[in-house]
Design an enzyme around this catalytic site. Sequence first.
Site, PDB file in Angstrom:
ATOM      1  N   ARG A 102      22.752 -13.324 -43.272  1.00 52.95           N
ATOM      2  CA  ARG A 102      22.512 -13.383 -44.254  1.00 52.95           C
ATOM      3  C   ARG A 102      23.508 -14.155 -45.261  1.00 52.95           C
ATOM      4  NH1 ARG A 102      24.506  -7.618 -47.670  1.00 52.95           N
ATOM      5  NH2 ARG A 102      23.052  -6.939 -46.561  1.00 52.95           N
ATOM      6  N   HIS A 129      15.420  -8.929 -48.393  1.00 55.79           N
ATOM      7  CA  HIS A 129      15.423  -7.619 -47.415  1.00 55.79           C
ATOM      8  C   HIS A 129      14.536  -7.000 -46.337  1.00 55.79           C
ATOM      9  CE1 HIS A 129      19.340  -5.967 -46.457  1.00 55.79           C
ATOM     10  NE2 HIS A 129      19.499  -5.010 -47.365  1.00 55.79           N
ATOM     11  N   GLN A 132      15.772  -4.278 -44.300  1.00 54.18           N
ATOM     12  CA  GLN A 132      15.967  -2.607 -45.134  1.00 54.18           C
ATOM     13  C   GLN A 132      14.514  -1.536 -45.209  1.00 54.18           C
ATOM     14  OE1 GLN A 132      19.155  -1.031 -46.483  1.00 54.18           O
ATOM     15  NE2 GLN A 132      17.710   0.861 -47.283  1.00 54.18           N
ATOM     16  N   ASP A 223      17.485   0.058 -56.874  1.00 50.79           N
ATOM     17  CA  ASP A 223      18.932  -0.732 -56.658  1.00 50.79           C
ATOM     18  C   ASP A 223      19.786  -0.766 -57.853  1.00 50.79           C
ATOM     19  OD1 ASP A 223      19.869  -2.587 -54.535  1.00 50.79           O
ATOM     20  OD2 ASP A 223      18.359  -4.065 -54.589  1.00 50.79           O
ATOM     21  N   CYS A 263      18.866   1.888 -52.021  1.00 47.36           N
ATOM     22  CA  CYS A 263      19.212   0.812 -50.115  1.00 47.36           C
ATOM     23  C   CYS A 263      20.657   1.037 -50.067  1.00 47.36           C
ATOM     24  CB  CYS A 263      18.461  -0.638 -50.174  1.00 47.36           C
ATOM     25  SG  CYS A 263      19.760  -1.535 -51.759  1.00 47.36           S
ATOM     26  N   ARG A 291      19.002   2.161 -40.752  1.00 45.21           N
ATOM     27  CA  ARG A 291      19.358   0.973 -40.562  1.00 45.21           C
ATOM     28  C   ARG A 291      19.515   0.756 -39.738  1.00 45.21           C
ATOM     29  NH1 ARG A 291      20.812  -2.120 -44.629  1.00 45.21           N
ATOM     30  NH2 ARG A 291      20.522  -3.989 -42.981  1.00 45.21           N
TER      31      ARG A 291
HETATM   32  N1  NVA Z   1      19.558  -6.473 -53.939  1.00 46.76           N
HETATM   33  C1  NVA Z   1      21.415  -6.140 -53.292  1.00 46.76           C
HETATM   34  C2  NVA Z   1      20.927  -5.846 -52.478  1.00 46.76           C
HETATM   35  C3  NVA Z   1      21.994  -5.032 -51.653  1.00 46.76           C
HETATM   36  C4  NVA Z   1      21.043  -4.125 -49.983  1.00 46.76           C
HETATM   37  C5  NVA Z   1      22.119  -7.519 -53.490  1.00 46.76           C
HETATM   38  O1  NVA Z   1      21.289  -8.414 -52.930  1.00 46.76           O
HETATM   39  O2  NVA Z   1      22.948  -7.387 -53.818  1.00 46.76           O
HETATM   40  N1   CP Z   2      22.058  -1.303 -47.731  1.00 45.20           N
HETATM   41  C1   CP Z   2      22.431  -2.394 -47.866  1.00 45.20           C
HETATM   42  O1   CP Z   2      22.007  -4.009 -47.265  1.00 45.20           O
HETATM   43  O2   CP Z   2      23.904  -2.463 -47.201  1.00 45.20           O
HETATM   44  P1   CP Z   2      25.072  -3.822 -47.249  1.00 45.20           P
HETATM   45  O3   CP Z   2      25.086  -4.580 -48.231  1.00 45.20           O
HETATM   46  O4   CP Z   2      26.397  -2.912 -47.081  1.00 45.20           O
HETATM   47  O5   CP Z   2      24.802  -4.924 -45.952  1.00 45.20           O
END
Ligand code: NVA
Ligand code: CP
Length: 306
Positions: A102, A129, A132, A223, A263, A291
């Site tokens: 990540r 992502h 997800q 989101d 998500c 997930r």
């Molecule tokens: N768009 C959000 C998704 C979190 C799971 C982010 O990147 O923070």
């Molecule tokens: N939806 C998702 O990826 O959640 P986290 O940021 O908690 O991993």
Amino acid sequence: MRHFLTLKDFTKEEILEIIDIGLDIKKNLASKVYKKELENQTLGMIFEKSSTRTRVSFEVGMFQLGGHALFLSNRDIHLGRGEPVKDTARVISSMCDMVMIRTFEHSMVEEFARYSKVPVINGLTDSYHPVQLLADYMTLVEYGVDKNIVAAYVGDGNNMTHSWLMLAAKLGFELRIATPKGYEVNPDILSQALHIAKDSGAIIKTMNDPMEAVKGATVVTTDTWTSMGQEEEKEQRIKIFKGFMVDDKMMSLAAKDAHFLHCLPAYRGLEVSEEVFEKHSEIVFNEAENRLHAQKGLMVWLDRQR
Ligand code: NVA
Ligand code: CP
């Protein structure tokens, strides 16, 4: 050997196969085969951003398949102090059997994958992502709406939106995306999706009017307006995204019995109202649980490719 960096690199059949394995594991976890499927394997998990679901689901998933997961925060490993990505990739992939990352720039996971001896999974970048979306689609299959998806995404043109674009393009369903002006999806990613859509029959529309996007939709999703890394823009974004909250009025324009997906984490009173979120909380928390199951399907699938 395959990596899982974006859905763009996968065929429709491969995406459905991953989901099928995940659903089968969900039903038959007790089977001896799945309990030992990744026995003695280690998943390295590099996190340069926060996470609840991704961390827990990958770590628990690996454990349930007989393996082990290592949490590697960039605060603790040398990557965060400037050790080159390509060196980190060569070291970690010489010791682990799979790596999940990540991070911020999507090019980081691409570079890591180029130097990795083992499959690399994108656990979220600024651009995509994809894990997800495996869980989201698995949830729609379970709720029996996968054959009739008219999806509306309302909000920021971000990593989630880009992954919805790729899913729709690959699987061939209709996706309407409504963002405020100036917060549209990345035009390169949109044009790639439109190109893929020519073959799959997907209908992809982008617009700035959320009410138009949700009209008759069978699935409505959103989101956060402020993704990780954009915290300084939060106040400005709250002003600009006014009118993009998914609330009862907006949902009333969608198809009867339309589903709402998120998500998570969800910010009530911003991208979704408390009422809409709680009304649809059953599917949203199934989506979150999926997930775990979808990613087990993915790790098993990737393992079987080598
Ligand atoms: N768009 C959000 C998704 C979190 C799971 C982010 O990147 O923070
Ligand atoms: N939806 C998702 O990826 O959640 P986290 O940021 O908690 O991993």
